[in-house]
Scaffold this motif. Structure first.
Motif, PDB file in Angstrom:
ATOM      1  N   THR A 217       0.716  -1.291  -0.078  1.00 22.31           N
ATOM      2  CA  THR A 217      -0.046   0.048   0.092  1.00 22.31           C
ATOM      3  C   THR A 217       0.829   1.322  -0.060  1.00 22.31           C
ATOM      4  O   THR A 217       1.938   1.115   0.629  1.00 22.31           O
ATOM      5  CB  THR A 217      -1.077   0.121   1.259  1.00 22.31           C
ATOM      6  N   ARG A 274      -2.233  16.208   2.433  1.00 19.06           N
ATOM      7  CA  ARG A 274      -2.723  15.559   1.230  1.00 19.06           C
ATOM      8  C   ARG A 274      -2.166  16.230   0.011  1.00 19.06           C
ATOM      9  O   ARG A 274      -1.743  15.506  -0.805  1.00 19.06           O
ATOM     10  CB  ARG A 274      -4.293  15.344   1.233  1.00 19.06           C
ATOM     11  N   ASP A 293      -0.998   7.574  -9.673  1.00 17.15           N
ATOM     12  CA  ASP A 293      -2.359   7.343  -9.011  1.00 17.15           C
ATOM     13  C   ASP A 293      -1.872   6.127  -8.108  1.00 17.15           C
ATOM     14  O   ASP A 293      -2.585   5.828  -7.210  1.00 17.15           O
ATOM     15  CB  ASP A 293      -3.482   6.783  -9.881  1.00 17.15           C
ATOM     16  N   ASN A 298      -5.447   6.098  -0.220  1.00 16.16           N
ATOM     17  CA  ASN A 298      -6.829   6.133  -0.186  1.00 16.16           C
ATOM     18  C   ASN A 298      -7.249   6.216   1.327  1.00 16.16           C
ATOM     19  O   ASN A 298      -8.425   6.234   1.503  1.00 16.16           O
ATOM     20  CB  ASN A 298      -7.728   4.974  -0.967  1.00 16.16           C
ATOM     21  N   TYR A 299      -6.543   6.368   2.401  1.00 13.28           N
ATOM     22  CA  TYR A 299      -6.666   6.515   3.614  1.00 13.28           C
ATOM     23  C   TYR A 299      -6.091   8.015   3.940  1.00 13.28           C
ATOM     24  O   TYR A 299      -5.368   8.595   3.480  1.00 13.28           O
ATOM     25  CB  TYR A 299      -6.026   5.443   4.490  1.00 13.28           C
ATOM     26  N   SER A 300      -6.360   8.313   5.276  1.00 17.26           N
ATOM     27  CA  SER A 300      -6.243   9.636   6.007  1.00 17.26           C
ATOM     28  C   SER A 300      -4.644   9.485   6.312  1.00 17.26           C
ATOM     29  O   SER A 300      -4.104   8.640   6.729  1.00 17.26           O
ATOM     30  CB  SER A 300      -7.024   9.820   7.349  1.00 17.26           C
ATOM     31  N   ASN A 468      -9.591   2.102   5.688  1.00 17.38           N
ATOM     32  CA  ASN A 468      -8.997   1.920   4.390  1.00 17.38           C
ATOM     33  C   ASN A 468      -7.506   1.606   4.687  1.00 17.38           C
ATOM     34  O   ASN A 468      -6.999   1.191   3.794  1.00 17.38           O
ATOM     35  CB  ASN A 468      -9.083   3.127   3.906  1.00 17.38           C
ATOM     36  N   CYS A 469      -7.032   1.467   5.949  1.00 17.60           N
ATOM     37  CA  CYS A 469      -5.430   1.086   5.960  1.00 17.60           C
ATOM     38  C   CYS A 469      -5.444  -0.060   7.216  1.00 17.60           C
ATOM     39  O   CYS A 469      -5.962   0.080   8.141  1.00 17.60           O
ATOM     40  CB  CYS A 469      -4.642   2.211   6.109  1.00 17.60           C
TER      41      CYS A 469
END
Length: 561
Positions: A217, A274, A293, A298-300, A468-469
Motif C-alpha cells: 500500500t 494531502r 495514482d 486512499n486513507y487519511s 482503509n488502512c
C-alpha cells in the motif's frame, strides 16, 4: 535485602539477585536506569541486554539510509541534549553514538549484562518478587553458564515496540536461493552493488543495476528538508544555552501543533498535507506519471505513519527502478512471482516489512499473580495504565508500552515522563525494603479498564482508526494498541503525579502507601511559555550579541568546531 545492599551495585556474591531488573539497553532502558540513580537511593540495578552493545533500535537497524524521522533537536534527553548534530534528521550511526555517549557519561556500563536474553519472568506470590530466567549467548560468556535465574523486587520492560522483525507471510520465502535479508537485520558483509522501504530504496538505487519496489500500500510522504547543521549553529547551540533551548522548544511546539494533521482527518491541516504530498510526488516523479495514482493513498494521513523523505520519489523516477503493485503470489528459488503468474528473477530480496509491534515483550513469557500469563491478560489486545503498569503484574513497569507511541512528536518526551513515574514506584519499594518490609504495587483492574476505555474512544474517532488502512498501530480487528490519542503535553500532565489509590497494595509495608496522598513528580516543561515570535527575537538578539563579541572582539580570538 537490606538498605546497604540496595545502595550498592550487584556483586559476585549476589550475582543472581537485584533490587531492579531492566530488560533492554536502548534509549528507554538507559533513561530508566538514570532516573533510578537520580531519584532513589537504589544502586542495585541490572540492565539485561540480549545484544552486545547499547542502542536498542539504533543498534539493531543498520540498513542503508536508516535515520530518524524526528528532528534531531528533539531526539535527545532533556537532561543530556546533544548540540552538535550534523543534520536536522540524524542518521543511525550518529544516533547510536549518542546512546553510547549517554551510557558512558552516566556510568551505566557497570550495570549492563550483554548477550543476556530474558526468556521468562514469573511472579512469586509468596515472596512478592520476580524470578527472571535468562539465557546467555556469546562464545565466551556462555562458557560460564548458558542460563540462570535472577530474583528481583521490581521488573521493568524497556524492549520497546520496534524490537522483533516481522517477516512477510509469503509462500516460498525460504526457498529463495539468492540473498534474503530483513531491513532490521542488515548484513553489511554482502556486496549488493552487483546484484524495500522509503529509506533503503534511494541508497540501493545508487549502486544496483536494477531495483524493483514491491508496494503493498502507498504511504503519505512529505518533503523532509534534511539540511546540515552548520558549524556556526553548532557553536551557538553548544555555548549559548538559550539558543539551544529556544530551538528545541520551537520545534516541540511545531510538532505538537501538527497533531491535528495526523489525528483529525477532516482538519484543514490534514487536507493541506494531502495536497502537499501529492504535489511533491508529482514534481519529483515527472518522468513516470503513470505511477501517480498508485502512489496516492486512499486513507487519511496519520492512519499509517507519515514519512518524511527528499529522495524516495526521485529514486523511483530513475529508469532502472520499477514500482510493482501487483500482489505477490509466491517466492521461488529464483525470484518473485506475482498473482498473474509473472515471474521476475532477482539476486537479492529485502523484506522491509517492519516489526511485530502489537506483541509487546514478544517472545518473553511473563506470568503474574497466580501464574496468570500476560497472553491471557492481553487476550483482547495489550493494555496498560498510561502504558506503564499492567493489572495482575505487581512491581512491574513498561517504557514505550501500549498506547504510548506517537505519530507527530519525539517518543523520548514520553519516555522521560514514564521513567519519572516508574522511579517513584520503585522508590517506595526500596524504602519499604530498607525497613525490612515487603511491598507489591499493581494497578487496579477497574482503573486500567476505565483508562483504556477513555483512550480507545478517542482513538476510534481519530485518523488512526481509518478502516482503509492496516497499520502497525492496530490489531486485525481495528483495535489500536500502540498509539496515544493526544499530544505529548497532555500525556506528561496526566502522568505527572502518582495516585496511590489507583493501585492495589500488598505486603507488610502496605501501611506506608495506603491512604497516602498523590505524589507530585512534575514534568519536564519544554513547550514555549511565551509567544514563539517573542522568544525567537530574544534568542536572535543574544546570538547576535555573542556572535559580535567573538567576531569583532580583539581579533585574536578564533574558534573552530
Amino acid at each position: 535485602m537490606t538498605d546497604f545492599q540496595a545502595a550498592r551495585p550487584v556483586r559476585n556474591q549476589d550475582y543472581t539477585s537485584a533490587t531492579v531488573v531492566i530488560v533492554g539497553a536502548g534509549i528507554s532502558g538507559l533513561c530508566m536506569a538514570i532516573d533510578i540513580l537520580k531519584r532513589t537511593q537504589c544502586r542495585n540495578i541490572l540492565i539485561l541486554e540480549k545484544g552486545s552493545q547499547v542502542g536498542g533500535t539504533w543498534n539493531d537497524n543498520k540498513y542503508p539510509g536508516c535515520a530518524c524521522d524526528v528532528w534531531s533537536a528533539l531526539y535527545s534527553f532533556s537532561f543530556e541534549q546533544k548540540s552538535d548534530w550534523t543534520k536536522e534528521y540524524p542518521g543511525q550511526e550518529e544516533l547510536r553514538d549518542y546512546v553510547i555517549h549517554v551510557a558512558e557519561k552516566y556510568g551505566l556500563y557497570k550495570y549492563i549484562r550483554f548477550n543476556t536474553a530474558v526468556h521468562e519472568a514469573r511472579w512469586d506470590d509468596t515472596r512478592l518478587q520476580w524470578k527472571v530466567n535468562v539465557a546467555v549467548s556469546g562464545a565466551k560468556d556462555s562458557q560460564f553458564h548458558e542460563s540462570y535465574k535472577i530474583t528481583t523486587d521490581f521488573l521493568v520492560s524497556a524492549v520497546g515496540q520496534l524490537n522483533v522483525p516481522s517477516w512477510p507471510s509469503i509462500p516460498g520465502l525460504d526457498d529463495f536461493n539468492g540473498k534474503l535479508m530483513h531491513s532490521a537485520r542488515w548484513d553489511w558483509t554482502y556486496d549488493f552493488a552487483g546484484a524495500t522501504s522509503v529509506q533503503i530504496v534511494p541508497e540501493l538505487a545508487k549502486s544496483v543495476s536494477h531495483l524493483t519496489v514491491y508496494q503493498r500500500t502507498p504511504n503519505w510522504i512529505l518533503p523532509r528538508y534534511n539540511t546540515s547543521v552548520s558549524s556556526v549553529q553548532q557553536f551557538f547551540l553548544s555555548y549559548v544555552p538559550l539558543v539551544r533551548w529556544c530551538k528545541r522548544a520551537i520545534m516541540m511546539q511545531l510538532r505538537e501543533a501538527s497533531h491535528s494533521a495526523i489525528a483529525k482527518s477532516e482538519s484543514s491541516i490534514s487536507q493541506y498535507i494531502r495536497k502537499m504530498a501529492a504535489d511533491s510526488m508529482k514534481s519529483q516523479l515527472c518522468d513516470k506519471p503513470e505511477l501517480w495514482d498508485k502512489l496516492i493513498p486512499n486513507y487519511s494521513p496519520g492512519c499509517k505513519r507519515v514519512i518524511p523523505s527528499d529522495d524516495y520519489y526521485v529514486a523511483l523516477n530513475q529508469k532502472h527502478v520499477d514500482l510493482e503493485t501487483r500482489p505477490i503470489k509466491r517466492v521461488t528459488e529464483l525470484g518473485i512471482e506475482t498473482a498473474d503468474g509473472d515471474l521476475q528473477e532477482y539476486d537479492f530480496i529485502i523484506a522491509a516489512t517492519g516489526f511485530r509491534t502489537v506483541e509487546f515483550m514478544h517472545p518473553i513469557q511473563v506470568y503474574g499473580i497466580n501464574g496468570r500469563p500476560v497472553s491471557e491478560i492481553w487476550k483482547n489486545g495489550a493494555t496498560a495504565y498510561y502504558g506503564v503498569t499492567v493489572e495482575d503484574l505487581p512491581n512491574f513497569g513498561m517504557l514505550y508500552g501500549p498506547n504510548t507511541n506517537l505519530g507527530h512528536n519525539s517518543v523520548i518526551l514520553m519516555i522521560e515522563a514514564q521513567s519519572r513515574y516508574l522511579s517513584t514506584l520503585i522508590g517506595e519499594i526500596v524504602r519499604a525494603k530498607a525497613q525490612g518490609d515487603s511491598l507489591a504495587l499493581q494497578p487496579r483492574p477497574d482503573v486500567v479498564s476505565a483508562f483504556n476505555d477513555r483512550i480507545q474512544a478517542e482513538l476510534q474517532n481519530s485518523s488512526f482508526a481509518d478502516p482503509n488502512c492496516h497499520s502497525w498501530y492496530k490489531l486485525d480487528d481495528g483495535r489500536i494498541t500502540n498509539n496515544w490519542p493526544g499530544r505529548v503535553v497532555q500525556y506528561q500532565r496526566e502522568i505527572s503525579r502518582v495516585r496511590w489509590e489507583d493501585y492495589h497494595i500488598e505486603g507488610t509495608g502496605k501501611r506506608r502507601v495506603e491512604g497516602k496522598k498523590a505524589t507530585r513528580i512534575g514534568r519536564v516543561q519544554e513547550e514555549l511559555p511565551v509567544r514563539p515570535a517573542t522568544l525567537v527575537l530574544g534568542a536572535l538578539g543574544v546570538a547576535l550579541a555573542v556572535g559580535g563579541y567573538y567576531m569583532n572582539g580583539a581579533g585574536a580570538m578564533r574558534w573552530r568546531r
